[in-house]
Design a protein around this motif. Structure first.
Motif, PDB file in Angstrom:
ATOM      1  N   ALA A 156       4.735   3.168  -6.995  1.00 43.33           N
ATOM      2  CA  ALA A 156       4.442   1.746  -6.752  1.00 43.33           C
ATOM      3  C   ALA A 156       5.381   1.182  -5.692  1.00 43.33           C
ATOM      4  CB  ALA A 156       4.574   0.948  -8.050  1.00 43.33           C
ATOM      5  N   GLY A 157       6.634   1.591  -5.724  1.00 38.72           N
ATOM      6  CA  GLY A 157       7.592   1.126  -4.731  1.00 38.72           C
ATOM      7  C   GLY A 157       7.243   1.620  -3.345  1.00 38.72           C
ATOM      8  N   ARG A 158       6.858   2.874  -3.255  1.00 39.97           N
ATOM      9  CA  ARG A 158       6.451   3.429  -1.960  1.00 39.97           C
ATOM     10  C   ARG A 158       5.263   2.651  -1.413  1.00 39.97           C
ATOM     11  NH1 ARG A 158       2.931   6.990   0.355  1.00 39.97           N
ATOM     12  NH2 ARG A 158       3.754   8.235   2.067  1.00 39.97           N
ATOM     13  N   GLU A 159       4.272   2.415  -2.258  1.00 39.99           N
ATOM     14  CA  GLU A 159       3.071   1.688  -1.815  1.00 39.99           C
ATOM     15  C   GLU A 159       3.410   0.255  -1.420  1.00 39.99           C
ATOM     16  OE1 GLU A 159       0.194   3.129  -1.068  1.00 39.99           O
ATOM     17  OE2 GLU A 159       1.263   4.957  -1.638  1.00 39.99           O
ATOM     18  N   LEU A 160       4.275  -0.375  -2.175  1.00 40.05           N
ATOM     19  CA  LEU A 160       4.690  -1.742  -1.859  1.00 40.05           C
ATOM     20  C   LEU A 160       5.365  -1.783  -0.481  1.00 40.05           C
ATOM     21  CD1 LEU A 160       6.286  -4.070  -4.457  1.00 40.05           C
ATOM     22  CD2 LEU A 160       7.107  -4.071  -2.140  1.00 40.05           C
ATOM     23  N   LEU A 161       6.240  -0.844  -0.226  1.00 40.84           N
ATOM     24  CA  LEU A 161       6.929  -0.795   1.063  1.00 40.84           C
ATOM     25  C   LEU A 161       5.970  -0.489   2.205  1.00 40.84           C
ATOM     26  CD1 LEU A 161      10.213   1.023  -0.005  1.00 40.84           C
ATOM     27  CD2 LEU A 161       9.984  -1.357   0.745  1.00 40.84           C
TER      28      LEU A 161
ATOM     29  N   THR B  34       6.661  -0.978   6.132  1.00 45.20           N
ATOM     30  CA  THR B  34       7.788  -0.049   6.212  1.00 45.20           C
ATOM     31  C   THR B  34       7.268   1.323   6.626  1.00 45.20           C
ATOM     32  OG1 THR B  34       8.953  -1.245   4.471  1.00 45.20           O
ATOM     33  CG2 THR B  34       9.664   1.013   4.886  1.00 45.20           C
ATOM     34  N   PRO B  35       7.912   1.976   7.587  1.00 44.44           N
ATOM     35  CA  PRO B  35       7.474   3.319   7.985  1.00 44.44           C
ATOM     36  C   PRO B  35       7.577   4.304   6.812  1.00 44.44           C
ATOM     37  CG  PRO B  35       9.072   2.433   9.568  1.00 44.44           C
ATOM     38  CD  PRO B  35       9.044   1.497   8.386  1.00 44.44           C
TER      39      PRO B  35
END
Length: 191
Positions: free
Chosen positions: A87-92, A97-98
């Protein structure tokens, strides 16, 4: 601990990412603490092993955002779980965010022999800030230091152990600082 420890400012853009994610105060405090420890580890690595090529800015960004997915999965702020990682990766990624920076949110808890130095430093900061020592993770960092700088592994072990022990001595104050902040409510994502 009643006062804020002398924490380094978060990297540019991170306070805005945390505010946009409506990160609760406890999460913001945690990310600031892990970021501060990651900066110390990055500085130590650069000073002790100048041959080790790594992106310091990526380490600092990764540490400052590694748990941003807990803004979505708030139960993981006070309990176990790994749903915050993807979820954090998707949010970034959704915030622009690259991928090479967003990876830290998804990978900070899953490291191994193929992990790069930046990933190992973020993962280690996320453990040692509270004086949690993981020999398997430390061994991977030692291997990376030996590959980059040469020398005897035992010598690297002694130097790293000394630094991690010194960092661990501040864990009580860091834990007390984090505990002052509520798990719910919007964060004060200041630098």
């Amino acid at each position: 601990m009643d006062e804020e420890p002398g924490l380094r400012p978060l990297p540019d853009g991170v306070p805005e990412l945390l505010a946009a994610a409506d990160a609760p105060p406890r999460l913001v405090a945690h990310l600031r603490l892990v970021h501060d420890v990651a900066a110390r580890l990055a500085d130590w690595t650069a000073a002790h092993c100048p041959e080790a090529a790594f992106d310091r800015a990526a380490v600092l960004f990764g540490a400052a955002t590694h748990d941003i997915g807990k803004a979505v999965h708030r139960s993981e702020l006070s309990g176990p779980g790994s749903a915050h990682e993807p979820a954090g990766r998707e949010l970034l990624l959704a915030a622009g965010t690259p991928p090479e920076r967003a990876r830290f949110a998804a990978g900070h808890a899953s490291w191994g022999p193929a992990s790069g130095l930046e990933d190992l430093l973020v993962s280690l900061a996320d453990k040692v800030w509270k004086d949690k020592r993981l020999p398997e993770l430390e061994d991977l960092l030692l291997d990376a230091l030996v590959r980059a700088g040469g020398g005897e592994r035992w010598s690297w072990f002694l130097a790293l152990d000394e630094e991690l022990t010194a960092i661990g001595e501040g864990a009580g104050a860091r834990l007390a600082y984090q505990a002052r902040f509520p798990v719910t409510g919007p964060g004060a994502a200041r630098g």
